[in-house]
Every structure is written in C-alpha cells, then in structure tokens.
Design a protein around this motif. Structure first.
Motif, mmCIF file in Angstrom:
data_model
loop_
_atom_site.group_PDB
_atom_site.id
_atom_site.type_symbol
_atom_site.label_atom_id
_atom_site.label_comp_id
_atom_site.label_asym_id
_atom_site.label_seq_id
_atom_site.Cartn_x
_atom_site.Cartn_y
_atom_site.Cartn_z
ATOM 1 N N LEU A 70 12.219 -10.882 15.458
ATOM 2 C CA LEU A 70 12.662 -10.119 14.281
ATOM 3 C C LEU A 70 11.502 -9.938 13.315
ATOM 4 C CD1 LEU A 70 14.848 -9.132 12.148
ATOM 5 C CD2 LEU A 70 15.047 -11.557 11.498
ATOM 6 N N ILE A 71 11.379 -8.716 12.791
ATOM 7 C CA ILE A 71 10.428 -8.455 11.699
ATOM 8 C C ILE A 71 11.251 -7.877 10.550
ATOM 9 C CG2 ILE A 71 8.343 -7.221 10.948
ATOM 10 C CD1 ILE A 71 7.688 -6.733 13.918
ATOM 11 N N ILE A 72 11.084 -8.424 9.358
ATOM 12 C CA ILE A 72 11.740 -7.781 8.214
ATOM 13 C C ILE A 72 10.698 -7.453 7.140
ATOM 14 C CG2 ILE A 72 14.051 -8.739 8.623
ATOM 15 C CD1 ILE A 72 13.576 -10.641 6.354
ATOM 16 N N SER A 73 10.922 -6.333 6.485
ATOM 17 C CA SER A 73 9.938 -5.845 5.509
ATOM 18 C C SER A 73 9.979 -6.684 4.231
ATOM 19 C CB SER A 73 10.219 -4.377 5.189
ATOM 20 O OG SER A 73 11.565 -4.222 4.809
ATOM 21 N N ARG A 74 8.843 -6.685 3.520
ATOM 22 C CA ARG A 74 8.778 -7.440 2.252
ATOM 23 C C ARG A 74 8.868 -6.542 1.027
ATOM 24 N NH1 ARG A 74 3.626 -10.859 4.137
ATOM 25 N NH2 ARG A 74 3.168 -8.737 4.787
ATOM 26 N N ASP A 75 8.632 -5.263 1.218
ATOM 27 C CA ASP A 75 8.700 -4.337 0.090
ATOM 28 C C ASP A 75 8.947 -2.928 0.621
ATOM 29 O OD1 ASP A 75 6.233 -3.398 1.067
ATOM 30 O OD2 ASP A 75 5.135 -4.820 -0.169
ATOM 31 N N GLU A 76 8.989 -1.984 -0.279
ATOM 32 C CA GLU A 76 9.335 -0.621 0.118
ATOM 33 C C GLU A 76 8.297 -0.004 1.056
ATOM 34 O OE1 GLU A 76 10.408 1.843 -3.194
ATOM 35 O OE2 GLU A 76 10.698 3.551 -1.815
ATOM 36 N N ARG A 77 7.028 -0.289 0.761
ATOM 37 C CA ARG A 77 5.964 0.266 1.618
ATOM 38 C C ARG A 77 6.152 -0.202 3.060
ATOM 39 N NH1 ARG A 77 1.590 -0.947 4.302
ATOM 40 N NH2 ARG A 77 1.815 -3.173 3.842
ATOM 41 N N GLU A 78 6.479 -1.495 3.205
ATOM 42 C CA GLU A 78 6.659 -2.030 4.557
ATOM 43 C C GLU A 78 7.929 -1.473 5.208
ATOM 44 O OE1 GLU A 78 4.162 -6.209 4.443
ATOM 45 O OE2 GLU A 78 6.339 -6.326 4.425
ATOM 46 N N SER A 79 8.963 -1.238 4.401
ATOM 47 C CA SER A 79 10.187 -0.641 4.964
ATOM 48 C C SER A 79 9.875 0.743 5.523
ATOM 49 C CB SER A 79 11.269 -0.509 3.892
ATOM 50 O OG SER A 79 11.667 -1.775 3.453
ATOM 51 N N ILE A 80 9.073 1.499 4.780
ATOM 52 C CA ILE A 80 8.708 2.850 5.234
ATOM 53 C C ILE A 80 7.889 2.753 6.526
ATOM 54 C CG2 ILE A 80 7.302 4.895 4.656
ATOM 55 C CD1 ILE A 80 8.107 4.341 1.670
ATOM 56 N N GLU A 81 6.968 1.792 6.568
ATOM 57 C CA GLU A 81 6.102 1.623 7.729
ATOM 58 C C GLU A 81 6.926 1.217 8.957
ATOM 59 O OE1 GLU A 81 3.304 2.805 6.925
ATOM 60 O OE2 GLU A 81 2.305 2.450 8.847
ATOM 61 N N LEU A 82 7.855 0.280 8.764
ATOM 62 C CA LEU A 82 8.703 -0.138 9.894
ATOM 63 C C LEU A 82 9.587 1.023 10.357
ATOM 64 C CD1 LEU A 82 9.912 -3.788 9.076
ATOM 65 C CD2 LEU A 82 8.121 -3.072 10.656
ATOM 66 N N GLU A 83 10.078 1.782 9.385
ATOM 67 C CA GLU A 83 10.927 2.931 9.708
ATOM 68 C C GLU A 83 10.160 3.916 10.605
ATOM 69 O OE1 GLU A 83 14.223 3.493 8.133
ATOM 70 O OE2 GLU A 83 14.314 4.968 9.747
ATOM 71 N N LYS A 84 8.877 4.124 10.278
ATOM 72 C CA LYS A 84 8.054 5.048 11.075
ATOM 73 C C LYS A 84 7.963 4.598 12.529
ATOM 74 C CE LYS A 84 4.458 5.849 7.887
ATOM 75 N NZ LYS A 84 3.019 5.853 7.742
ATOM 76 N N LEU A 85 7.989 3.264 12.713
ATOM 77 C CA LEU A 85 7.827 2.729 14.068
ATOM 78 C C LEU A 85 9.168 2.349 14.701
ATOM 79 C CD1 LEU A 85 4.709 0.513 13.299
ATOM 80 C CD2 LEU A 85 4.728 2.650 14.565
ATOM 81 N N SER A 86 10.275 2.730 14.036
ATOM 82 C CA SER A 86 11.595 2.286 14.511
ATOM 83 C C SER A 86 11.910 2.792 15.919
ATOM 84 C CB SER A 86 12.683 2.722 13.530
ATOM 85 O OG SER A 86 12.663 4.132 13.399
#
Ligand code: SF4
Length: 332
Positions: free
Chosen positions: A241-257
C-alpha cells in the motif's frame, strides 16, 4: 577528418562541470551524457532539470539516457556488491561508462571523460578502482579524468597530443578547496550535489527498494519512482500500500493509478491509496482504517471509491482509524 571529440559523463555536480570546462576551453567537441536515475517521474522533460540548464550555461550539449530495466537489474545484483546501503556504486559507474562508450562509438569520439577525482570517495574513486574500471570497461587509455589527469597515467588522446595534458589538473583527496576556487574563477554558482541526490545511498529508501525487490519479480523505473512518493506499507507478502501525504502526492499517485491493482479515492479530505497485489475484504478494511488515520472523516463526508484494475468501482464507508502501533508494524 573532424576535430577532437569526447563524451563526458555529466552529473550536474561541480566536478563534472569543471571537467567539462577544462575540456571545452581546449576547444574539444564535447557531448555530455546525462544518465537519468529512476527517481524521476516518467513524464519528466529532461530539459527542465537544473543540471540541463547548467550544461546549457557552460555550452555543453547533452544526450540523455533514462535508466531502465537493464540498469535496475544491475542495482538488484551488482557484481561488485552494494555500498553501505543499496548503492551499487562501482557497477553503477561501470554501467554509465558502458553507456558512454556506446555514445562514443556512435559519435566517433576519441575518449570518455568524467569528473572523478582520485581518492575523493571511499568506495568508487580510489586509484586502483579507477584503474580497475578502465580495465573491465575495455576502454584502456580512453578514460580521462581531467581533474586528476596529471597524477594518472597519460591517456591515448593525451599521448597523441589531442588533449593538452598541461591544461589538466592534479587534484586528489576528499578536500573541495581547489574545486571551490575553480568554481569561483569560472563564475559557477548553481550546481547540484549528485551523490546527495542519489536515493540508493539513503537508508530509508534502501528499505523500500529491498522490499520491492523481494516481493516483485519485474521492477520498472516507474516502480522505483513510486518509492519516492507517499507513505509505504507492506500489508502482507502479496499486498503493498502507498498512501499520499499531501495534495501534490495525491495528484502524482492519481497520474499513475493506471498501473495500480486498486486505487482508492476518499471523498473527504484525506490520502489517496495506491495498492498493488491481492486484496481481500479484511485487507480492504485494514487499508480503509489506515486512510482514516491520515484523513478527516466526518459524519457528512465518509465515503471512499475503490477502483480496480479492470475499472470496476464501488463505494465503501470509512471505518475508525487504525492505531499507530498497527500502522508502524507495517511501515516501510
Ligand atoms: S551514488 Fe548513486 S548514482 Fe552515484 S555511483 Fe553510487 S549508485 Fe550510482
């Protein structure tokens, strides 16, 4: 008949910039090879890198090599072993020299240069290691270290008079005084610290990478980039599991979803979850509780969407937050 051509292993660090300057000042047609380590996003434009901008400033043209599966296989199993952490420095340098020699051939160049300094780093730059590299790379007499050249055997282009040895240097050891002085003379102020930027030398990153190698057979550069984002948890042998720490990371994870097996988006303010592996209902509850721990669940906003690789999605309700002792036992 062309002028003297060379390939420089360029890192953006001060030593490689100085090596470039010493050769460019002799009128050598120099091309820098910049090897992009797999810590960068897959959509990176190499021209945006600070090191690329610096190269431009000193008039050094660049070619890029993005470290791919061949490089990753070497990191996994380096013939000369790992350094203090998962850094395979000797084999990494040999790998880059091999890539530079391919470019040397393509450009019909006379030599390969690097910013290495004799005795500067404990593992990879001792004099005998430099000689060993020259031997195993099959480039005997063609590897030039402009900053330490005068204390090393002359290379073929120096013997042939294509490079003026008198205009090269005799720096050795760990001190940085002479390099700083030269930087001042050349007016070079912005440069990176290449070893400092290499996450293979980082203790925490090494833990994540060892875990990845132990649980995933085929590892890509994007998988390694993912290790640089967010909080990581090994839930069990087949679930990560990887979870984001902030909005920038959420966007980055979303790009690689698209390469995740499951992706979870909370409707409340909280982290996105990138999941690799086999997910059963118990695991989903546990991940749900980890998301709650780092999110702000309210009575009005408590839903999450779980999307699987085949694009099927379903909604679930947030559960109470997991306790830190449980979370810490799985943290990478
Ligand atoms: S510090 Fe990193 S980039 Fe430099 S040689 Fe070692 S592994 Fe390669």
């Amino acid at each position: 008949m062309h002028g003297v051509r060379g390939v420089l292993l360029y890192s953006g660090g001060l030593d490689s910039i100085l090596a470039a300057k010493l050769l460019l000042d002799q009128g050598i047609d120099l091309t820098g090879l910049y090897c992009i380590l797999p810590f960068y996003p897959p959509d990176l434009d190499p021209d945006d890198l600070e090191s690329s901008k610096l190269a431009k400033q000193i008039g050094l043209k660049l070619e890029y090599y993005r470290c791919d599966n061949e490089y990753i296989e070497m990191v996994k199993n380096p013939p000369h072993g790992h350094g203090k952490h998962i850094n395979p420095c000797i084999d990494c340098k040999l790998f880059f020299i091999k890539k530079a020699s391919e470019l040397m051939e393509k450009l019909d160049a006379d030599f390969i240069a690097s910013g290495e300094v004799v005795g500067q780093r404990p593992m990879s730059q001792l004099k005998h290691t430099l000689n060993h590299m020259e031997k195993v790379s099959g480039l005997k007499g063609r590897l030039l270290r402009p900053l330490s050249a005068k204390i090393l055997e002359p290379t073929i282009p120096e013997i042939e008079g294509k490079i003026d040895r008198n205009r090269l240097l005799d720096i050795s050891g760990r001190g940085r005084k002479r390099q700083m002085e030269l930087a001042r003379q050349y007016g070079i102020i912005n440069y990176s610290h290449p070893a400092g930027g290499c996450l293979f030398t980082d203790r925490f990153f090494s833990v994540r990478l060892r875990d990845l190698f132990a649980h995933q057979e085929e590892v890509t550069a994007t998988d390694i980039y993912l290790l640089t984002i967010g909080r990581h948890f090994r839930i069990n042998v087949s679930l990560k599991l990887i979870i984001s720490r902030d909005e920038r990371e959420s966007i980055e994870l979303e790009k690689l979803s698209g390469i995740a097996d499951y992706f979870i988006r909370p409707e409340f303010k909280g982290p996105s979850a990138f999941i690799r592996g086999i997910l059963n209902e118990g695991d989903l509850d546990l991940i749900n509780s980890i998301i709650s721990r780092y999110g702000k669940v309210t009575d009005a906003e408590n839903r999450l969407t779980v999307v699987s690789k085949d694009k099927r999605s379903r909604e679930i309700t947030a559960v109470p937050a997991a306790v830190d002792t449980i979370i810490d036992s799985m943290r990478l």
